[in-house]
Motif scaffolding. Sequence first.
Motif, short mmCIF file in Angstrom:
data_model
loop_
_atom_site.label_atom_id
_atom_site.label_comp_id
_atom_site.label_asym_id
_atom_site.label_seq_id
_atom_site.Cartn_x
_atom_site.Cartn_y
_atom_site.Cartn_z
N GLY A 173 0.78 -1.23 0.02
CA GLY A 173 0.20 0.02 -0.18
C GLY A 173 0.80 1.37 -0.07
N LEU A 174 1.85 1.17 0.80
CA LEU A 174 2.84 2.42 0.74
C LEU A 174 3.48 2.83 -0.48
CD1 LEU A 174 4.69 1.98 4.44
CD2 LEU A 174 2.76 3.39 3.78
N ALA A 175 3.68 1.56 -1.18
CA ALA A 175 4.44 1.63 -2.48
C ALA A 175 3.70 2.28 -3.66
CB ALA A 175 4.99 0.35 -2.98
N GLY A 186 -5.02 2.53 -1.22
CA GLY A 186 -6.33 2.59 -0.29
C GLY A 186 -7.01 0.85 -0.21
N ARG A 187 -6.96 0.43 -1.19
CA ARG A 187 -7.61 -1.36 -1.09
C ARG A 187 -6.36 -2.11 -0.29
NH1 ARG A 187 -7.09 -2.27 -6.30
NH2 ARG A 187 -8.90 -1.27 -6.89
N GLN A 195 -8.45 -7.47 7.77
CA GLN A 195 -8.02 -8.87 8.04
C GLN A 195 -7.04 -8.96 9.12
OE1 GLN A 195 -6.61 -11.01 4.32
NE2 GLN A 195 -8.33 -10.20 3.25
N TYR A 196 -6.47 -7.96 9.36
CA TYR A 196 -5.26 -7.81 10.51
C TYR A 196 -5.48 -6.68 11.55
CZ TYR A 196 -3.28 -10.42 6.66
OH TYR A 196 -3.19 -11.50 5.80
N PRO A 197 -6.78 -6.46 12.21
CA PRO A 197 -7.14 -5.56 13.00
C PRO A 197 -6.05 -5.50 14.26
CG PRO A 197 -8.63 -7.44 13.37
CD PRO A 197 -7.76 -7.65 12.25
N THR A 202 -1.73 -1.46 12.06
CA THR A 202 -3.10 -0.71 12.27
C THR A 202 -2.98 0.85 12.12
OG1 THR A 202 -4.10 -2.70 13.21
CG2 THR A 202 -5.28 -0.46 13.53
N PRO A 203 -2.38 1.49 13.08
CA PRO A 203 -2.22 3.06 12.95
C PRO A 203 -1.94 3.54 11.72
CG PRO A 203 -0.95 2.16 14.89
CD PRO A 203 -1.41 1.09 14.10
N GLY A 204 -0.85 3.02 11.15
CA GLY A 204 -0.32 3.60 9.58
C GLY A 204 -1.42 3.19 8.71
N ALA A 205 -2.08 2.15 8.60
CA ALA A 205 -3.01 1.66 7.74
C ALA A 205 -4.14 2.73 7.83
CB ALA A 205 -3.42 0.25 8.06
N ARG A 206 -4.56 3.15 9.02
CA ARG A 206 -5.77 4.02 9.30
C ARG A 206 -5.31 5.54 8.74
NH1 ARG A 206 -8.36 3.38 15.38
NH2 ARG A 206 -8.90 1.06 15.22
N LEU A 207 -4.19 5.70 9.01
CA LEU A 207 -3.72 7.19 8.27
C LEU A 207 -3.52 7.24 6.95
CD1 LEU A 207 -2.47 9.84 8.91
CD2 LEU A 207 -0.20 8.86 8.91
N HIS A 208 -3.00 6.25 6.32
CA HIS A 208 -2.93 6.08 5.07
C HIS A 208 -4.04 6.06 4.32
CE1 HIS A 208 1.42 5.93 6.01
NE2 HIS A 208 1.80 6.85 5.07
#
Length: 257
Positions: A173-175, A186-187, A195-197, A202-208
């Motif tokens: 996702g970052l790439a 975003g996907r 799938q990995y709550p 998680t913090p970085g995934a929410r932010l991005h």
Amino acid sequence: MSRVLPAVLLGLGLAGCVATQKDVLDLSQQSDDLKTQVSALNKTVESMQANQADLSVQIKQLREDLAAYGETVKASMGDMGKLSAKLDELGSQLAGKVTQLGTTLAAAQRKGLEEQKAALDEQKREGSATELFVTSEKRLQTKDYAQAAAGFADYLKRFPGGELTDAATYDLGLAHFGLKQWEKAGRQFAVVLDQYPKSGQTPGARLHYALCLVGMKKSLDEARAYLESIATDFPKSPEARDAKAALKNLAAKPAKR
């Protein structure tokens, strides 16, 4: 001469008497010796007779012992026959158990070799997976986003369910985020959140994920909600600071759906 002849005859008579008396004495001595010898012989005979009686008793006892020994031998031979049959039976049982044990050991050996091979294959697989992940991570850090994205995508395809799956998904996702491919990025962040709550990502995934919504200029209310949740759920994380800055940028923008 008439006087001389009687004297001679008298002398011969006396000599004859003397000789006869000596012979009698010798004969008496011989008789005594003979009696002694006969007595000794009788004792010898008596002793031999006693010894013969003892010998007869001994022979009788020996015969009885031999007869008993013969019965013992017969009984022993019978026992030996039973023992031989028992040994044959035990030998047959032992051979069967040895064969069974050999089969079991062979199966265990095969299983052990298969497990070792599987473990080696798994180690090799994990080594390859780790190497691919590390290489892609280095490319991401050097902002070679296209190569990083290709590497992480390859990792997820070749090693699904690996130990680094959540991190690889997040880094993919970052790439895409670095390439400003907001929807693709975003996907991937959505997959991490879904799938990995409990993942550390998680913090970085929410932010991005929220920033991807901002980049696509849609669902800004959802983006704002995700940004606010970071400060609430992860107040000491680096992402909380970035989320606060992103919220300020959104404050002047109207909410869009």
